[in-house]
Design a protein around this motif. Structure first.
Motif, PDB file in Angstrom:
ATOM      1  N   ARG A 152     -23.009  33.617  41.800  1.00 48.50           N
ATOM      2  CA  ARG A 152     -22.070  34.659  41.379  1.00 48.50           C
ATOM      3  C   ARG A 152     -22.816  35.883  40.880  1.00 48.50           C
ATOM      4  O   ARG A 152     -22.466  37.022  41.232  1.00 48.50           O
ATOM      5  CB  ARG A 152     -21.123  34.147  40.288  1.00 48.50           C
ATOM      6  CG  ARG A 152     -20.189  35.245  39.747  1.00 48.50           C
ATOM      7  CD  ARG A 152     -19.003  34.670  39.052  1.00 48.50           C
ATOM      8  NE  ARG A 152     -18.148  33.950  39.986  1.00 48.50           N
ATOM      9  CZ  ARG A 152     -17.195  34.501  40.729  1.00 48.50           C
ATOM     10  NH1 ARG A 152     -16.984  35.822  40.674  1.00 48.50           N
ATOM     11  NH2 ARG A 152     -16.455  33.772  41.534  1.00 48.50           N
ATOM     12  N   ILE A 153     -23.823  35.683  40.048  1.00 47.84           N
ATOM     13  CA  ILE A 153     -24.559  36.831  39.510  1.00 47.84           C
ATOM     14  C   ILE A 153     -25.228  37.606  40.633  1.00 47.84           C
ATOM     15  O   ILE A 153     -25.173  38.841  40.679  1.00 47.84           O
ATOM     16  CB  ILE A 153     -25.583  36.376  38.459  1.00 47.84           C
ATOM     17  CG1 ILE A 153     -24.854  35.854  37.218  1.00 47.84           C
ATOM     18  CG2 ILE A 153     -26.522  37.517  38.074  1.00 47.84           C
ATOM     19  CD1 ILE A 153     -25.761  35.230  36.171  1.00 47.84           C
ATOM     20  N   ARG A 154     -25.855  36.906  41.585  1.00 49.17           N
ATOM     21  CA  ARG A 154     -26.490  37.616  42.701  1.00 49.17           C
ATOM     22  C   ARG A 154     -25.455  38.304  43.579  1.00 49.17           C
ATOM     23  O   ARG A 154     -25.686  39.397  44.102  1.00 49.17           O
ATOM     24  CB  ARG A 154     -27.333  36.640  43.525  1.00 49.17           C
ATOM     25  CG  ARG A 154     -28.581  36.172  42.800  1.00 49.17           C
ATOM     26  CD  ARG A 154     -29.511  35.358  43.683  1.00 49.17           C
ATOM     27  NE  ARG A 154     -28.973  34.065  44.060  1.00 49.17           N
ATOM     28  CZ  ARG A 154     -28.571  33.731  45.270  1.00 49.17           C
ATOM     29  NH1 ARG A 154     -28.640  34.616  46.266  1.00 49.17           N
ATOM     30  NH2 ARG A 154     -28.097  32.526  45.531  1.00 49.17           N
ATOM     31  N   GLY A 155     -24.284  37.684  43.732  1.00 53.04           N
ATOM     32  CA  GLY A 155     -23.250  38.267  44.572  1.00 53.04           C
ATOM     33  C   GLY A 155     -22.666  39.553  44.016  1.00 53.04           C
ATOM     34  O   GLY A 155     -22.269  40.430  44.782  1.00 53.04           O
ATOM     35  N   VAL A 156     -22.612  39.686  42.705  1.00 51.13           N
ATOM     36  CA  VAL A 156     -22.021  40.888  42.096  1.00 51.13           C
ATOM     37  C   VAL A 156     -23.084  41.900  41.674  1.00 51.13           C
ATOM     38  O   VAL A 156     -22.772  42.889  41.011  1.00 51.13           O
ATOM     39  CB  VAL A 156     -21.118  40.538  40.898  1.00 51.13           C
ATOM     40  CG1 VAL A 156     -19.981  39.625  41.328  1.00 51.13           C
ATOM     41  CG2 VAL A 156     -21.920  39.908  39.763  1.00 51.13           C
ATOM     42  N   THR A 157     -24.344  41.662  42.070  1.00 56.13           N
ATOM     43  CA  THR A 157     -25.440  42.580  41.743  1.00 56.13           C
ATOM     44  C   THR A 157     -25.803  43.416  42.971  1.00 56.13           C
ATOM     45  O   THR A 157     -26.059  42.860  44.035  1.00 56.13           O
ATOM     46  CB  THR A 157     -26.683  41.785  41.283  1.00 56.13           C
ATOM     47  OG1 THR A 157     -26.354  41.024  40.120  1.00 56.13           O
ATOM     48  CG2 THR A 157     -27.843  42.701  40.965  1.00 56.13           C
ATOM     49  N   PRO A 158     -25.751  44.747  42.891  1.00 49.91           N
ATOM     50  CA  PRO A 158     -25.652  45.564  41.682  1.00 49.91           C
ATOM     51  C   PRO A 158     -24.244  45.912  41.236  1.00 49.91           C
ATOM     52  O   PRO A 158     -24.078  46.425  40.135  1.00 49.91           O
ATOM     53  CB  PRO A 158     -26.400  46.838  42.088  1.00 49.91           C
ATOM     54  CG  PRO A 158     -26.122  46.965  43.546  1.00 49.91           C
ATOM     55  CD  PRO A 158     -26.104  45.555  44.082  1.00 49.91           C
ATOM     56  N   ALA A 159     -23.236  45.704  42.080  1.00 51.32           N
ATOM     57  CA  ALA A 159     -21.883  46.099  41.695  1.00 51.32           C
ATOM     58  C   ALA A 159     -20.893  44.992  42.079  1.00 51.32           C
ATOM     59  O   ALA A 159     -21.042  44.364  43.132  1.00 51.32           O
ATOM     60  CB  ALA A 159     -21.499  47.409  42.390  1.00 51.32           C
ATOM     61  N   PRO A 160     -19.911  44.745  41.237  1.00 46.33           N
ATOM     62  CA  PRO A 160     -19.581  45.422  39.971  1.00 46.33           C
ATOM     63  C   PRO A 160     -20.460  45.042  38.791  1.00 46.33           C
ATOM     64  O   PRO A 160     -20.328  45.610  37.723  1.00 46.33           O
ATOM     65  CB  PRO A 160     -18.134  44.989  39.733  1.00 46.33           C
ATOM     66  CG  PRO A 160     -18.040  43.636  40.353  1.00 46.33           C
ATOM     67  CD  PRO A 160     -18.902  43.711  41.593  1.00 46.33           C
ATOM     68  N   GLY A 161     -21.363  44.095  38.973  1.00 49.20           N
ATOM     69  CA  GLY A 161     -22.278  43.707  37.912  1.00 49.20           C
ATOM     70  C   GLY A 161     -21.800  42.483  37.159  1.00 49.20           C
ATOM     71  O   GLY A 161     -20.610  42.273  36.947  1.00 49.20           O
ATOM     72  N   ALA A 162     -22.775  41.632  36.763  1.00 50.29           N
ATOM     73  CA  ALA A 162     -22.468  40.408  36.024  1.00 50.29           C
ATOM     74  C   ALA A 162     -22.581  40.662  34.524  1.00 50.29           C
ATOM     75  O   ALA A 162     -23.386  41.475  34.079  1.00 50.29           O
ATOM     76  CB  ALA A 162     -23.423  39.286  36.435  1.00 50.29           C
ATOM     77  N   TYR A 163     -21.785  39.923  33.760  1.00 48.50           N
ATOM     78  CA  TYR A 163     -21.850  40.092  32.308  1.00 48.50           C
ATOM     79  C   TYR A 163     -21.314  38.857  31.603  1.00 48.50           C
ATOM     80  O   TYR A 163     -20.603  38.027  32.181  1.00 48.50           O
ATOM     81  CB  TYR A 163     -21.054  41.328  31.866  1.00 48.50           C
ATOM     82  CG  TYR A 163     -19.556  41.182  32.021  1.00 48.50           C
ATOM     83  CD1 TYR A 163     -18.761  40.736  30.961  1.00 48.50           C
ATOM     84  CD2 TYR A 163     -18.927  41.478  33.231  1.00 48.50           C
ATOM     85  CE1 TYR A 163     -17.380  40.591  31.119  1.00 48.50           C
ATOM     86  CE2 TYR A 163     -17.566  41.338  33.385  1.00 48.50           C
ATOM     87  CZ  TYR A 163     -16.791  40.896  32.323  1.00 48.50           C
ATOM     88  OH  TYR A 163     -15.439  40.741  32.466  1.00 48.50           O
ATOM     89  N   THR A 164     -21.672  38.742  30.339  1.00 49.27           N
ATOM     90  CA  THR A 164     -21.088  37.777  29.428  1.00 49.27           C
ATOM     91  C   THR A 164     -20.853  38.536  28.119  1.00 49.27           C
ATOM     92  O   THR A 164     -20.892  39.765  28.099  1.00 49.27           O
ATOM     93  CB  THR A 164     -22.008  36.565  29.246  1.00 49.27           C
ATOM     94  OG1 THR A 164     -21.351  35.576  28.459  1.00 49.27           O
ATOM     95  CG2 THR A 164     -23.332  36.945  28.595  1.00 49.27           C
TER      96      THR A 164
END
Length: 319
Positions: free
Chosen positions: A224-236
């Protein structure tokens, strides 16, 4: 061939530049998104395609919709042999589909009919696909449903972000488009209908898709983190504030950490997941620049019982 080109982001540039450089083709017009305000000063910036096309002296149009009668008249006046679409971001109405002699062809970054929609690369990484690719197909009224002229495959590497993979596919897609246009001009290319029963869908990602669910297993979180990098971006979240996350390293062995629990040592920061744990790479606290996770932990000094994602701030929907 006389080419009308439609595209907007960086991923469309290899194709546009290939057509500009090709002695076999003439780019007679370019469609792209309007200049957008960005940065602290909110100054207007052209799309990547607009900047390159204007520098090359091309006729660039930035309509809000292709249903505009003036835009439709302009498209007809161009007498293009073919219209080429790469990540344009606007729908082509039925009234224009048959205007160019060879119609509108689209470079789509998936192996159609897999991942029809706006986020095919991102969804393929999140789903854990081992292989993806690019397809050139003829536009019709359905969403990415048209017959396919050609495909190429590309492995998804274990460390790929969507940005990495998109860049490779964009580079590989440019010569594929040139090959398709050569086949169209020679009359030797016949498209193959898609199997609608095998279709999967890739809707656009929202900021909420970047929120990490620590109850998921380490492999799913990594994807998931790689899929959303660079956009919309991963966060916690940490201490009630958003903490942006770069790619992580999944660790399969049981560390005894519960989902979201931190384990900080001198040289690394691990987070528990639903199965296994992950080693954080780079992070960006709210309002701050990216930094290595161990440097962040030395400054933040999280308590031993800290659990990431425990509180959820209001969603940030600003672009």
């Amino acid at each position: 061939m006389r080419v009308l080109f439609a595209g907007t982001p960086d991923t469309a540039l290899p194709a546009l530049q290939a057509f500009i450089a090709s002695p076999a083709h003439q780019v007679v017009g370019v469609l792209t998104r309007a200049d957008a305000r960005r940065g602290r000063g909110r100054t207007l910036h052209p799309s990547p395609v607009a900047a390159v096309a204007r520098a090359a002296g091309l006729d660039v149009r930035t309509p809000v919709t292709l249903r505009d009668p003036e835009v439709q008249a302009w498209v007809r006046e161009l007498r293009a042999d073919v219209a080429v679409v790469v990540a344009y971001g606007r729908l082509v109405p039925a009234a224009l589909l048959d205007v160019p002699a060879h119609g509108w062809i689209n470079l789509h970054f998936s192996l159609l009919p897999a991942w029809r929609g706006a986020a095919p690369v991102q969804r393929a990484i999140i789903a854990g696909d081992a292989v993806t690719g690019a397809s050139v197909f003829r536009l019709e009224e359905g969403l990415d449903t048209g017959p396919v002229y050609a495909r190429i495959t590309e492995p998804i590497r274990p460390e790929d972000t969507s940005g990495d993979l998109l860049a490779r596919l964009a580079d590989a897609g440019a010569p594929l488009l040139l090959d398709v246009l050569a086949g169209l001009e020679a009359g030797t290319l016949t498209p193959t209908p898609q199997d609608d029963a095998a279709a999967t869908h890739a809707p656009v990602l929202s900021p909420a898709d970047g929120r990490v669910d620590w109850e998921a297993d380490a492999t799913a979180i990594d994807r998931r983190i790689r899929g959303v990098t660079p956009a919309p971006g991963a966060y916690t979240t940490y201490a009630g504030a958003r903490l942006r996350l770069g790619p992580v390293t999944p660790i399969s062995e049981d560390t005894g950490l519960t989902p979201g629990a931190l384990h900080v040592t001198k040289h690394e920061v691990r987070v528990g997941t639903g199965a296994g744990s992950v080693r954080l790479g780079r992070v960006a606290p709210a309002g701050k620049n990216w930094m290595d996770a161990d440097a962040w932990a030395r400054g933040a000094r999280p308590a031993a019982d800290t659990v990431l994602g425990r509180t959820q701030p209001q969603e940030d929907t600003t672009a």
